[in-house]
Motif scaffolding. Structure first.
Motif, mmCIF file in Angstrom:
data_model
loop_
_atom_site.group_PDB
_atom_site.id
_atom_site.type_symbol
_atom_site.label_atom_id
_atom_site.label_comp_id
_atom_site.label_asym_id
_atom_site.label_seq_id
_atom_site.Cartn_x
_atom_site.Cartn_y
_atom_site.Cartn_z
ATOM 1 N N ARG A 11 0.858 -1.190 0.000
ATOM 2 C CA ARG A 11 0.000 0.000 0.000
ATOM 3 C C ARG A 11 0.888 1.232 0.000
ATOM 4 O O ARG A 11 1.871 1.296 0.728
ATOM 5 N N VAL A 12 0.543 2.204 -0.835
ATOM 6 C CA VAL A 12 1.239 3.488 -0.851
ATOM 7 C C VAL A 12 0.244 4.566 -0.453
ATOM 8 O O VAL A 12 -0.775 4.767 -1.136
ATOM 9 N N PHE A 13 0.524 5.238 0.644
ATOM 10 C CA PHE A 13 -0.372 6.283 1.146
ATOM 11 C C PHE A 13 -0.114 7.584 0.393
ATOM 12 O O PHE A 13 1.021 8.055 0.307
ATOM 13 N N LEU A 14 -1.153 8.179 -0.181
ATOM 14 C CA LEU A 14 -1.036 9.394 -0.999
ATOM 15 C C LEU A 14 -1.810 10.568 -0.413
ATOM 16 O O LEU A 14 -2.101 11.523 -1.114
ATOM 17 N N GLY A 15 -2.153 10.491 0.860
ATOM 18 C CA GLY A 15 -2.941 11.554 1.480
ATOM 19 C C GLY A 15 -4.401 11.183 1.489
ATOM 20 O O GLY A 15 -4.833 10.306 2.241
ATOM 21 N N ALA A 71 -5.919 9.720 -0.878
ATOM 22 C CA ALA A 71 -6.078 8.451 -1.605
ATOM 23 C C ALA A 71 -4.911 7.533 -1.279
ATOM 24 O O ALA A 71 -3.917 7.943 -0.660
ATOM 25 N N GLU A 72 -5.056 6.282 -1.693
ATOM 26 C CA GLU A 72 -3.972 5.324 -1.530
ATOM 27 C C GLU A 72 -3.955 4.398 -2.732
ATOM 28 O O GLU A 72 -4.988 4.160 -3.377
ATOM 29 N N GLN A 73 -2.754 3.913 -3.053
ATOM 30 C CA GLN A 73 -2.610 2.948 -4.148
ATOM 31 C C GLN A 73 -2.256 1.592 -3.559
ATOM 32 O O GLN A 73 -1.361 1.479 -2.729
ATOM 33 N N LEU A 74 -2.970 0.570 -4.035
ATOM 34 C CA LEU A 74 -2.730 -0.796 -3.591
ATOM 35 C C LEU A 74 -2.222 -1.617 -4.764
ATOM 36 O O LEU A 74 -2.571 -1.351 -5.925
ATOM 37 N N ARG A 75 -1.416 -2.626 -4.443
ATOM 38 C CA ARG A 75 -1.040 -3.613 -5.452
ATOM 39 C C ARG A 75 -1.491 -4.985 -4.965
ATOM 40 O O ARG A 75 -1.240 -5.357 -3.801
ATOM 41 N N VAL A 76 -2.168 -5.699 -5.863
ATOM 42 C CA VAL A 76 -2.719 -7.005 -5.528
ATOM 43 C C VAL A 76 -2.247 -8.017 -6.565
ATOM 44 O O VAL A 76 -2.467 -7.836 -7.771
ATOM 45 N N ALA A 77 -1.585 -9.057 -6.107
ATOM 46 C CA ALA A 77 -1.129 -10.126 -6.996
ATOM 47 C C ALA A 77 -2.266 -11.112 -7.240
ATOM 48 O O ALA A 77 -2.959 -11.524 -6.306
ATOM 49 N N VAL A 78 -2.470 -11.464 -8.495
ATOM 50 C CA VAL A 78 -3.526 -12.405 -8.887
ATOM 51 C C VAL A 78 -2.884 -13.528 -9.683
ATOM 52 O O VAL A 78 -2.081 -13.277 -10.599
ATOM 53 N N ASP A 79 -3.211 -14.765 -9.347
ATOM 54 C CA ASP A 79 -2.678 -15.916 -10.086
ATOM 55 C C ASP A 79 -3.027 -15.780 -11.568
ATOM 56 O O ASP A 79 -4.184 -15.496 -11.928
ATOM 57 N N GLY A 80 -2.042 -15.999 -12.412
ATOM 58 C CA GLY A 80 -2.263 -15.928 -13.850
ATOM 59 C C GLY A 80 -1.875 -14.595 -14.455
ATOM 60 O O GLY A 80 -1.838 -14.466 -15.682
ATOM 61 N N LEU A 81 -1.608 -13.583 -13.623
ATOM 62 C CA LEU A 81 -1.188 -12.274 -14.119
ATOM 63 C C LEU A 81 0.295 -12.073 -13.835
ATOM 64 O O LEU A 81 0.777 -12.337 -12.723
ATOM 65 N N ALA A 82 1.014 -11.593 -14.831
ATOM 66 C CA ALA A 82 2.460 -11.422 -14.684
ATOM 67 C C ALA A 82 2.808 -10.308 -13.710
ATOM 68 O O ALA A 82 3.842 -10.374 -13.034
ATOM 69 N N MET A 83 1.960 -9.264 -13.644
ATOM 70 C CA MET A 83 2.217 -8.119 -12.784
ATOM 71 C C MET A 83 1.051 -7.928 -11.826
ATOM 72 O O MET A 83 -0.108 -8.210 -12.168
ATOM 73 N N PRO A 84 1.316 -7.425 -10.594
ATOM 74 C CA PRO A 84 0.210 -7.128 -9.682
ATOM 75 C C PRO A 84 -0.725 -6.077 -10.262
ATOM 76 O O PRO A 84 -0.292 -5.170 -10.982
ATOM 77 N N LEU A 85 -2.006 -6.197 -9.950
ATOM 78 C CA LEU A 85 -2.970 -5.161 -10.318
ATOM 79 C C LEU A 85 -2.764 -3.941 -9.430
ATOM 80 O O LEU A 85 -2.461 -4.065 -8.241
ATOM 81 N N ARG A 86 -2.945 -2.765 -10.012
ATOM 82 C CA ARG A 86 -2.902 -1.525 -9.237
ATOM 83 C C ARG A 86 -4.325 -1.043 -9.000
ATOM 84 O O ARG A 86 -5.110 -0.926 -9.945
ATOM 85 N N LEU A 87 -4.644 -0.739 -7.749
ATOM 86 C CA LEU A 87 -5.954 -0.221 -7.362
ATOM 87 C C LEU A 87 -5.750 1.153 -6.751
ATOM 88 O O LEU A 87 -4.724 1.412 -6.101
ATOM 89 N N ARG A 88 -6.709 2.021 -6.929
ATOM 90 C CA ARG A 88 -6.667 3.344 -6.304
ATOM 91 C C ARG A 88 -8.010 3.595 -5.639
ATOM 92 O O ARG A 88 -9.056 3.393 -6.252
ATOM 93 N N LEU A 100 -7.252 -1.254 6.331
ATOM 94 C CA LEU A 100 -6.638 -2.116 5.351
ATOM 95 C C LEU A 100 -5.930 -3.288 6.024
ATOM 96 O O LEU A 100 -5.157 -3.103 6.968
ATOM 97 N N PRO A 101 -6.150 -4.505 5.548
ATOM 98 C CA PRO A 101 -5.456 -5.660 6.126
ATOM 99 C C PRO A 101 -3.962 -5.616 5.782
ATOM 100 O O PRO A 101 -3.555 -4.921 4.843
ATOM 101 N N PRO A 102 -3.136 -6.345 6.495
ATOM 102 C CA PRO A 102 -1.684 -6.309 6.258
ATOM 103 C C PRO A 102 -1.312 -6.984 4.945
ATOM 104 O O PRO A 102 -2.069 -7.802 4.402
ATOM 105 N N PRO A 103 -0.132 -6.667 4.394
ATOM 106 C CA PRO A 103 0.354 -7.345 3.182
ATOM 107 C C PRO A 103 0.371 -8.853 3.368
ATOM 108 O O PRO A 103 0.659 -9.363 4.449
ATOM 109 N N GLY A 104 0.045 -9.550 2.287
ATOM 110 C CA GLY A 104 -0.021 -10.998 2.317
ATOM 111 C C GLY A 104 -1.418 -11.540 2.534
ATOM 112 O O GLY A 104 -1.670 -12.730 2.332
ATOM 113 N N THR A 105 -2.361 -10.664 2.932
ATOM 114 C CA THR A 105 -3.740 -11.084 3.174
ATOM 115 C C THR A 105 -4.450 -11.398 1.858
ATOM 116 O O THR A 105 -4.299 -10.681 0.864
ATOM 117 N N ALA A 106 -5.253 -12.461 1.856
ATOM 118 C CA ALA A 106 -6.078 -12.781 0.688
ATOM 119 C C ALA A 106 -7.246 -11.805 0.617
ATOM 120 O O ALA A 106 -7.887 -11.513 1.632
#
Length: 381
Positions: A320-324, A326-343, A350-356
């Protein structure tokens, strides 16, 4: 769900929003028809056409080298086009039949560096562009223009004593003093720091809207274009990629290039089968595309959200990147080469990194493009 074909271009009638503000008494309709400009073997513009209605603010938007400033110089009359025409209220200013001199076009120009004369006072700078009438009349017109931009008290000062925002206001006063039929502005706010830029830009556009001045503004900043334009002309390598109202270009980009220009996308490669594309985030409609067509399924970061309910997919929270606000999240999904970016708006739960986590997608905002339409992303990866 929306699928965009590589050659799809919304019509001007469908794209333009209604302009509520009235045109000023001297505002004019500006038309650019099939302009072509060639320098030796380099094609700077290739068949560019667009128009600005009286009182409308049009942004010429694109990367450096796409032809924006060349277009402005052709409209101003600083250069003559290789082919095509520039018309003002139907009168040809540039074209096969004639080339009207810049000073006879009734077009004002504000340069990126403002181009104020350092040896002249603020008042003399504004008076410089005025022709005809007595010195007293020109002085009165110049003072009125300075008053209009809140700079009359600096009339006896010199440019080097002014801040960047104040110099921009003086340049605007000088351009508006002759009451031009069209005002051209070349990256007018780019030399200002961000906070000052927002204020000066808002004040300038308020003034131009109040005056009803037809305005053409060159910018490379998509956020700025969305904020100030009634109509955007998006350029790519000397051609018009798409033109229309800001909301139309943002919500319905006609190509992957246009979509990327306005937002950093999550892009998922896929193949069209029976009018659909299968991805790790589910199936998405791709009507009109032949079986076997390579495509890009595109999702904006703000169109994906975490959910505890029904989910299109599940993933693992990376960081998670805190932007004031707003915040940006990255979520890894099986089958995708790169994590998805959410805003999303910043939250404390927010749950800790590694949470499903579960992911929900705004299905009506998914964009699908033929991969052949792909261009290098303007955003660094």
């Amino acid at each position: 769900m929306r699928t965009i074909q590589a050659d799809e271009r919304p019509s001007a009638a469908a794209s333009d929003r209604h302009i509520a503000r009235p045109a000023g008494p001297s505002a004019a309709a500006l038309s650019v028809e099939a302009l072509r400009q060639v320098y030796g073997t380099q094609v700077a513009l290739d068949g560019v056409s667009w128009q600005a209605e009286p009182g409308q603010a049009v942004c010429l938007l694109g990367h450096s080298g796409c032809g924006k400033t060349t277009l402005l110089r052709l409209v101003a009359g600083i250069e003559a086009p290789t082919a095509g025409r520039v018309l003002l209220d139907g009168e040809e200013l540039s074209g096969p039949q004639r080339q009207v001199a810049p000073e006879r076009r009734g077009i004002g120009l504000v340069f990126q560096d403002y181009a104020l004369f350092p040896h002249l006072s603020v008042l003399a700078n504004v008076m410089f562009g005025l022709r005809g009438g007595s010195p007293a009349t020109r002085r009165a017109v110049a003072l009125a223009a300075l008053d209009r931009v809140g700079m009359q008290r600096h009339a006896d000062g010199f440019p080097h004593t002014l801040s960047g925002g104040e110099q921009q206001r003086v340049a605007l006063a000088r351009a508006l003093a002759p009451q031009p039929r069209v005002l051209l502005m070349d990256e007018p706010f780019s030399n200002l720091d961000r906070r000052l830029r927002d204020q000066v830009r808002d004040d300038t556009m308020d003034l131009l809207r109040e005056a009803g001045t037809t305005t053409v503004i060159v910018t490379h900043d998509p956020e700025e274009a969305l904020r100030i334009a009634d109509r955007i002309v998006l350029l790519r390598q000397g051609r018009v990629e798409q033109t229309g109202a800001p909301e139309a270009l943002y919500r319905h980009p006609a190509s992957l290039f246009a979509a990327r220009f306005f937002c950093d996308l999550n892009e998922i490669p896929g193949v069209c089968r029976a009018g659909q594309v299968e991805t790790p985030l589910g199936r998405h409609a791709a009507p009109g595309l032949a079986d076997g067509t390579a495509v890009r399924v595109c999702l904006r970061p703000q169109d994906i959200r975490l959910t505890a309910g029904a989910a299109a997919a599940t993933g693992r929270l990376v960081d998670r990147v805190f932007l004031g606000e707003a915040e940006q999240l990255r979520v890894a999904v099986d089958g995708l080469a790169m994590p998805l970016r959410l805003r999303r708006p910043a939250a404390a739960d927010l749950p800790p990194p590694g949470t499903a986590v579960g992911l929900a997608i705004a299905g009506d905002r998914v964009l699908v493009y033929p991969d052949a339409a792909a261009a290098p992303s303007p955003f660094p990866r």
